[in-house]
Design a protein around this motif. Structure first.
Motif, short mmCIF file in Angstrom:
data_model
loop_
_atom_site.label_atom_id
_atom_site.label_comp_id
_atom_site.label_asym_id
_atom_site.label_seq_id
_atom_site.Cartn_x
_atom_site.Cartn_y
_atom_site.Cartn_z
N ASP A 1 -23.51 5.54 -33.89
CA ASP A 1 -23.97 6.73 -33.16
C ASP A 1 -22.84 7.33 -32.31
O ASP A 1 -22.74 8.56 -32.17
CB ASP A 1 -25.21 6.46 -32.33
CG ASP A 1 -25.00 5.47 -31.19
OD1 ASP A 1 -24.12 4.58 -31.32
OD2 ASP A 1 -25.71 5.56 -30.18
N LEU A 2 -21.96 6.49 -31.80
CA LEU A 2 -20.81 6.98 -31.03
C LEU A 2 -19.83 7.69 -31.96
O LEU A 2 -19.32 8.77 -31.63
CB LEU A 2 -20.13 5.83 -30.30
CG LEU A 2 -18.92 6.17 -29.43
CD1 LEU A 2 -19.26 7.23 -28.39
CD2 LEU A 2 -18.38 4.90 -28.77
N LEU A 3 -19.57 7.12 -33.11
CA LEU A 3 -18.69 7.77 -34.10
C LEU A 3 -19.28 9.11 -34.55
O LEU A 3 -18.56 10.10 -34.64
CB LEU A 3 -18.49 6.86 -35.32
CG LEU A 3 -17.57 5.67 -35.12
CD1 LEU A 3 -17.69 4.70 -36.28
CD2 LEU A 3 -16.13 6.12 -34.95
N ALA A 4 -20.58 9.14 -34.79
CA ALA A 4 -21.23 10.38 -35.22
C ALA A 4 -21.17 11.42 -34.11
O ALA A 4 -20.93 12.60 -34.38
CB ALA A 4 -22.68 10.10 -35.62
N GLU B 1 -19.30 14.99 -34.46
CA GLU B 1 -19.98 16.27 -34.22
C GLU B 1 -19.29 17.05 -33.11
O GLU B 1 -19.17 18.28 -33.18
CB GLU B 1 -21.46 16.06 -33.88
CG GLU B 1 -22.20 17.38 -33.78
CD GLU B 1 -23.69 17.23 -33.47
OE1 GLU B 1 -24.32 18.28 -33.21
OE2 GLU B 1 -24.23 16.11 -33.48
N LEU B 2 -18.79 16.35 -32.09
CA LEU B 2 -18.05 17.01 -31.01
C LEU B 2 -16.80 17.69 -31.56
O LEU B 2 -16.51 18.84 -31.21
CB LEU B 2 -17.69 15.99 -29.93
CG LEU B 2 -16.94 16.52 -28.71
CD1 LEU B 2 -17.71 17.64 -28.02
CD2 LEU B 2 -16.66 15.38 -27.74
N LEU C 1 -22.67 16.80 -26.14
CA LEU C 1 -21.96 15.77 -26.91
C LEU C 1 -20.87 15.10 -26.08
O LEU C 1 -20.69 13.88 -26.18
CB LEU C 1 -21.36 16.39 -28.18
CG LEU C 1 -22.39 16.77 -29.23
CD1 LEU C 1 -21.76 17.70 -30.28
CD2 LEU C 1 -22.97 15.52 -29.90
N ALA C 2 -20.17 15.87 -25.27
CA ALA C 2 -19.13 15.28 -24.41
C ALA C 2 -19.74 14.27 -23.44
O ALA C 2 -19.20 13.19 -23.23
CB ALA C 2 -18.38 16.37 -23.68
N ARG D 1 -23.03 3.59 -23.88
CA ARG D 1 -23.09 2.21 -23.41
C ARG D 1 -21.93 1.36 -23.93
O ARG D 1 -21.57 0.34 -23.34
CB ARG D 1 -24.43 1.58 -23.78
CG ARG D 1 -24.62 1.39 -25.28
CD ARG D 1 -26.03 0.97 -25.67
NE ARG D 1 -26.16 0.88 -27.11
CZ ARG D 1 -26.27 1.92 -27.93
NH1 ARG D 1 -26.27 3.15 -27.44
NH2 ARG D 1 -26.38 1.75 -29.22
N PHE D 2 -21.33 1.77 -25.04
CA PHE D 2 -20.21 1.01 -25.62
C PHE D 2 -19.07 0.83 -24.62
O PHE D 2 -18.42 -0.22 -24.59
CB PHE D 2 -19.69 1.71 -26.88
CG PHE D 2 -18.43 1.11 -27.42
CD1 PHE D 2 -18.46 -0.07 -28.15
CD2 PHE D 2 -17.19 1.71 -27.20
CE1 PHE D 2 -17.29 -0.63 -28.65
CE2 PHE D 2 -16.03 1.16 -27.69
CZ PHE D 2 -16.08 -0.02 -28.42
N TRP D 3 -18.81 1.84 -23.78
CA TRP D 3 -17.65 1.78 -22.88
C TRP D 3 -17.78 0.66 -21.86
O TRP D 3 -16.76 0.15 -21.38
CB TRP D 3 -17.43 3.13 -22.20
CG TRP D 3 -17.25 4.21 -23.22
CD1 TRP D 3 -18.04 5.30 -23.41
CD2 TRP D 3 -16.23 4.28 -24.22
NE1 TRP D 3 -17.56 6.05 -24.47
CE2 TRP D 3 -16.45 5.44 -24.99
CE3 TRP D 3 -15.14 3.48 -24.57
CZ2 TRP D 3 -15.65 5.83 -26.05
CZ3 TRP D 3 -14.33 3.85 -25.63
CH2 TRP D 3 -14.59 5.01 -26.36
#
Length: 111
Positions: A10-13, A17-18, A77-78, A85-87
Motif C-alpha cells: 500500500d505504501l508503494l502504491a 500514485e503520488l 497522498l503526501a 506506519r512503516f516509518w
C-alpha cells in the motif's frame, strides 16, 4: 551498497500514485495560461532581468477545478506516504535513506 527495504504494497502504491498525480499536475500547469485570472500582457525591464508575459485569458472554471482536484489528491497522498506506519519500523538514522529508496523504488523495478 545501499540497503534495500521491504516496503508494504500500500505504501508503494501510494508513492506510485503520488508520482503520477504530480506528473499530471505538472503537465496540466504547463498547458494552462500563466495567470489564473485574465490579465493583460506586460513587459518589465527595470529588474535585474527583463520579464515579459503575453496576455492571459485566465483559467476556465473547469481548469481551476481540475487543478484543485489534483492538488487535493497530491496532498492526501503526501500525507499518507509520510505518515505511513512503516516509518515507525525503520530506525531513525535510516529513515532518510529509506524515504529516498521509496521514491526511487519504481526505477529499481523497471531495471
Amino acid at each position: 551498497m545501499a540497503k534495500t527495504y521491504d516496503f508494504p504494497s500500500d505504501l508503494l502504491a501510494g508513492q506510485e500514485e503520488l508520482h503520477q498525480v504530480r506528473s499530471e499536475l505538472s503537465a496540466l500547469l504547463k498547458r494552462l495560461p500563466w495567470s489564473v485570472a485574465p490579465l493583460d500582457a506586460f513587459s518589465d525591464d527595470n529588474g535585474w532581468r527583463k520579464v515579459e508575459r503575453p496576455a492571459s485569458p485566465g483559467w476556465t472554471p473547469d481548469e481551476q477545478a481540475e487543478v484543485e482536484k489534483l492538488r487535493r489528491r497530491e496532498h492526501e497522498l503526501a500525507v499518507f506516504v509520510t505518515t505511513h506506519r512503516f516509518w515507525a519500523e525503520v530506525a531513525a538514522p535510516e529513515r532518510v535513506d529509506a524515504r529516498s529508496g521509496l521514491k526511487h523504488a519504481r526505477e529499481r523495478v523497471a531495471d
